[in-house]
Design a protein around this motif. Structure first.
Motif, mmCIF file in Angstrom:
data_model
loop_
_atom_site.group_PDB
_atom_site.id
_atom_site.type_symbol
_atom_site.label_atom_id
_atom_site.label_comp_id
_atom_site.label_asym_id
_atom_site.label_seq_id
_atom_site.Cartn_x
_atom_site.Cartn_y
_atom_site.Cartn_z
ATOM 1 N N VAL A 15 18.633 6.532 -3.381
ATOM 2 C CA VAL A 15 18.096 7.114 -4.291
ATOM 3 C C VAL A 15 18.951 7.677 -5.180
ATOM 4 N N ALA A 16 20.081 8.424 -4.574
ATOM 5 C CA ALA A 16 21.132 9.095 -5.245
ATOM 6 C C ALA A 16 22.038 8.153 -5.825
ATOM 7 N N TRP A 17 22.258 7.102 -5.039
ATOM 8 C CA TRP A 17 23.115 5.720 -5.706
ATOM 9 C C TRP A 17 22.356 5.438 -7.010
ATOM 10 N N LEU A 18 21.052 5.205 -6.995
ATOM 11 C CA LEU A 18 20.490 4.610 -8.059
ATOM 12 C C LEU A 18 20.265 5.653 -9.241
ATOM 13 N N ARG A 19 20.342 6.974 -8.942
ATOM 14 C CA ARG A 19 20.566 7.742 -10.169
ATOM 15 C C ARG A 19 21.720 7.625 -10.685
ATOM 16 N N LEU A 20 22.763 7.472 -10.219
ATOM 17 C CA LEU A 20 24.223 7.500 -10.402
ATOM 18 C C LEU A 20 24.090 6.261 -11.450
ATOM 19 N N LYS A 21 23.832 5.067 -10.781
ATOM 20 C CA LYS A 21 23.672 3.733 -11.568
ATOM 21 C C LYS A 21 22.882 3.764 -12.940
ATOM 22 N N GLY A 22 21.674 4.434 -12.930
ATOM 23 C CA GLY A 22 21.047 4.452 -13.866
ATOM 24 C C GLY A 22 21.300 5.608 -14.950
ATOM 25 N N GLY A 23 22.514 6.477 -14.767
ATOM 26 C CA GLY A 23 22.985 7.527 -15.608
ATOM 27 C C GLY A 23 22.156 8.744 -15.521
ATOM 28 N N GLU A 24 21.338 8.972 -14.574
ATOM 29 C CA GLU A 24 20.744 9.988 -14.258
ATOM 30 C C GLU A 24 21.799 11.280 -14.044
ATOM 31 N N LEU A 25 22.746 10.899 -13.198
ATOM 32 C CA LEU A 25 23.842 11.705 -13.038
ATOM 33 C C LEU A 25 25.140 11.315 -13.548
ATOM 34 N N ASN A 26 25.790 12.451 -13.940
ATOM 35 C CA ASN A 26 27.053 12.392 -14.642
ATOM 36 C C ASN A 26 28.316 12.598 -13.476
ATOM 37 N N LYS B 35 5.231 10.960 -3.586
ATOM 38 C CA LYS B 35 6.059 11.067 -2.510
ATOM 39 C C LYS B 35 6.057 9.796 -1.497
ATOM 40 N N THR B 36 6.920 9.732 -0.714
ATOM 41 C CA THR B 36 6.919 8.571 0.487
ATOM 42 C C THR B 36 5.885 8.902 1.495
ATOM 43 N N ILE B 37 4.757 8.017 1.888
ATOM 44 C CA ILE B 37 3.856 8.304 2.648
ATOM 45 C C ILE B 37 3.915 7.240 3.558
ATOM 46 N N ALA B 38 3.699 7.306 5.004
ATOM 47 C CA ALA B 38 3.696 6.403 6.099
ATOM 48 C C ALA B 38 2.373 5.632 5.754
ATOM 49 N N SER B 39 2.186 4.496 6.260
ATOM 50 C CA SER B 39 1.082 3.636 6.227
ATOM 51 C C SER B 39 -0.014 4.419 6.895
ATOM 52 N N ASN B 40 -1.224 4.698 6.387
ATOM 53 C CA ASN B 40 -2.022 5.301 7.121
ATOM 54 C C ASN B 40 -3.663 5.050 6.525
ATOM 55 N N LEU B 41 -4.660 4.340 6.914
ATOM 56 C CA LEU B 41 -5.757 3.963 6.293
ATOM 57 C C LEU B 41 -6.615 5.187 5.954
ATOM 58 N N ARG C 275 0.879 -1.321 -0.082
ATOM 59 C CA ARG C 275 0.231 -0.074 0.005
ATOM 60 C C ARG C 275 0.761 1.449 0.079
ATOM 61 N N GLN C 276 2.041 1.109 0.668
ATOM 62 C CA GLN C 276 2.871 2.207 0.873
ATOM 63 C C GLN C 276 3.516 2.572 -0.521
ATOM 64 N N LEU C 277 3.825 1.376 -1.432
ATOM 65 C CA LEU C 277 4.273 1.775 -2.755
ATOM 66 C C LEU C 277 3.246 2.281 -3.620
ATOM 67 N N VAL C 278 2.226 1.744 -3.562
ATOM 68 C CA VAL C 278 0.725 2.315 -4.361
ATOM 69 C C VAL C 278 0.844 3.627 -3.955
ATOM 70 N N ALA C 279 0.966 4.183 -2.828
ATOM 71 C CA ALA C 279 0.863 5.572 -2.653
ATOM 72 C C ALA C 279 1.766 6.289 -3.048
ATOM 73 N N ILE D 281 13.956 2.443 -4.926
ATOM 74 C CA ILE D 281 13.744 1.967 -6.443
ATOM 75 C C ILE D 281 12.549 2.529 -6.836
ATOM 76 N N ALA D 282 11.371 2.454 -6.153
ATOM 77 C CA ALA D 282 10.112 3.132 -6.662
ATOM 78 C C ALA D 282 10.094 4.636 -6.793
ATOM 79 N N THR D 283 11.047 5.212 -5.712
ATOM 80 C CA THR D 283 11.203 6.615 -5.709
ATOM 81 C C THR D 283 11.876 7.021 -6.726
ATOM 82 N N TYR D 284 13.112 6.400 -7.203
ATOM 83 C CA TYR D 284 13.700 6.726 -8.339
ATOM 84 C C TYR D 284 13.193 6.694 -9.604
ATOM 85 N N ALA D 285 12.233 5.381 -9.751
ATOM 86 C CA ALA D 285 11.592 5.318 -10.961
ATOM 87 C C ALA D 285 10.295 6.410 -11.359
ATOM 88 N N VAL D 286 9.813 7.084 -10.330
ATOM 89 C CA VAL D 286 8.845 8.028 -10.483
ATOM 90 C C VAL D 286 9.218 9.101 -10.286
#
Length: 349
Positions: free
Chosen positions: A338-349, A216-222, A206-210, A272-277
Motif C-alpha cells: 500500500v505504501a508503494w502504491l501511494r508513492l506510485k500514485g503520487g499520494e506521497l512526495n 478495513k481488511t477483515i478476514a473471511s467470516n460468514l 467477499r473480503q474485498l467487498v467487506a 490496491i483496494a486498500t489504497y483506493a479507499v
C-alpha cells in the motif's frame, strides 16, 4: 404423536414449550452434555439479533428416552444427544431478556421486550429415540456432527438474507459481466496458482467487498456484520467502479493468469483496494467514487507483469515447479505494498 421405527429403533417428534423443557432441566429430568460457552453465546446472540424479524431457525434437539416407552405419552425423562448448546442458550434467555430490556440502546430494548412478551409462546421440537444404548447415542452424536454435507460457500453467500456484505457480494457477482469474464471460483475457498486462472475465489471477493464497506481488511467470516453502512446501491456502485478501473490496468481475459499477471496475486489486489479507499470514511458517496477513479487511474503507469523485478522487493517466496514468486499474504506485507502504491500514485512526495 406419530411413532416410527427406524432400523429397529423407535422415534418420534415431540413439541415442548420452552418452559416445559426448563422445568424438566430444573428437576433433573433433562440431562445435557458438556457445554461450550462460545457456541452457547453465539446461539444466544443469534436468537436475540433475529427476534424482531422472527427469522430464527433452530433444528430439533435430538434426545433419547430414559426409561419407559414412547407409548406412555409425552416423555418426561430425556438425555440430550445433540442440541446441548441450543438448550443451554435457550435456558439463559430470561437473564438475557432482563439485560436487554434495561439496555441504553433503543434497538436492544425492543429485542428484550419482544422476547419478554413472546417467551411463553416459544416451542421447541425434540426428536426422541427409544431404545438407544449410551454407545449408540454417542455414535449418533458423532454421525450428526460429522457426516452431514457442508453447504457450499456459494450457496451460503447467495442465500444469506441477513448479511449486507453477503448480499452485496452476490449482487456484484451477478451484475458485473467483466468480473465474471475475469473469473470467480465459486466452490473452492481459494484459487491455486498458477493452474487456476480465475481472478478471485468467492471468499476473496467477499473480503474485498467487506473492505469497501467497512474501510478495513477483515478476514473471511460468514458471521461478519457491517460496521460502516452506506446504502446498498451505493456500496455496489463503488465496488463496481473499482473493478471497472481495475480491468483497465490489465486485459480482463488474462488478469487472473499468474503466468503473466501479478494482479492474479490476492495480496496485491487487497493492497490496491486498500489504497483506493483509504482515508475516505467521512467523504460523501460521490467524493468516494471520484477518489477511487482518480487513484486507480494514477496506477496505469505501473507494469503489472509478473516478471517485473519490483515484486521481489516485497516479502514473499518462490514456490512450485516454476519457481514463481508469491507475495506474502499478511498485514505487514500488504502494508508495504500500500505504501508503494501511494508513492506510485503520487499520494506521497
Amino acid at each position: 404423536m406419530i411413532i416410527s421405527d427406524v432400523f429397529e429403533k423407535r422415534q418420534t417428534i415431540v413439541i415442548y414449550t420452552l418452559q416445559e423443557l426448563l422445568n424438566m432441566l430444573e428437576d433433573n429430568q433433562l440431562t445435557l452434555g458438556k457445554t461450550n460457552k462460545v457456541q452457547v453465546r453465539m446461539i444466544r446472540k443469534y436468537i436475540v439479533d433475529n427476534v424482531l424479524t422472527e427469522q430464527i431457525y433452530l433444528p430439533p434437539i435430538v434426545a433419547r428416552l430414559e426409561g419407559g416407552s414412547l407409548d406412555d405419552g409425552k416423555p418426561t425423562q430425556l438425555t440430550v444427544i445433540d442440541g446441548t448448546q441450543r438448550m443451554k442458550a435457550l435456558s439463559q434467555l430470561k437473564s438475557v431478556i432482563l439485560k436487554t430490556m434495561n439496555s441504553e440502546d433503543e434497538e436492544e430494548r425492543k429485542k428484550g421486550f419482544k422476547l419478554h412478551y413472546t417467551f411463553d409462546e416459544i416451542e421447541v421440537a425434540v426428536q426422541v429415540f427409544e431404545g438407544l444404548t449410551t454407545s449408540e447415542a454417542d455414535q449418533m452424536y458423532v454421525d450428526l456432527n460429522t457426516k452431514g454435507k457442508k453447504v457450499s460457500l456459494s450457496k451460503r453467500i447467495a442465500y444469506d438474507s441477513r448479511n449486507d456484505i453477503n448480499q452485496a457480494t452476490n449482487r456484484i457477482l451477478q451484475s458485473n459481466p467483466l468480473l465474471r469474464q475475469a473469473g470467480v471460483e465459486q466452490e473452492k475457498h481459494s484459487v491455486m496458482r498458477p493452474k487456476n486462472k480465475k481472478l478471485l475465489s468467492l471468499s476473496q471477493l467477499r473480503q474485498l467487498v467487506a473492505l469497501f464497506v467497512t474501510g478495513k481488511t477483515i478476514a473471511s467470516n460468514l458471521a461478519l456484520e457491517t460496521e460502516v453502512q452506506l446504502q446498498s446501491e451505493e456500496n455496489i456502485e463503488l465496488i463496481n467502479t473499482w473493478f471497472e478501473e481495475l480491468f483497465k490496468l490489465y486485459p480482463v481475459h488474462s488478469i487472473g493468469n499468474y503466468e503473466v499477471s501479478m494482479l492474479a496475486s490476492f495480496p496485491l489486489l487487497t493492497a490496491i483496494a486498500t489504497y483506493a479507499v483509504e482515508g475516505m470514511e467521512k467523504m460523501s458517496f460521490e467524493e468516494k467514487r471520484q477518489g477511487i477513479i482518480e487513484r486507480m487511474r494514477k496506477l496505469r503507469a505501473v507494469t503489472w507483469e509478473r516478471k517485473n523485478p519490483i515484486w521481489r522487493e516485497f516479502e514473499g517466496s518462490e514456490r512450485g515447479r516454476e519457481k514463481y514468486y508469491y507475495l506474502a499474504n499478511n498485514k505487514k506485507s500488504i502494508g508495504s505494498l500500500v505504501a508503494w502504491l501511494r508513492l506510485k500514485g503520487g499520494e506521497l512526495n
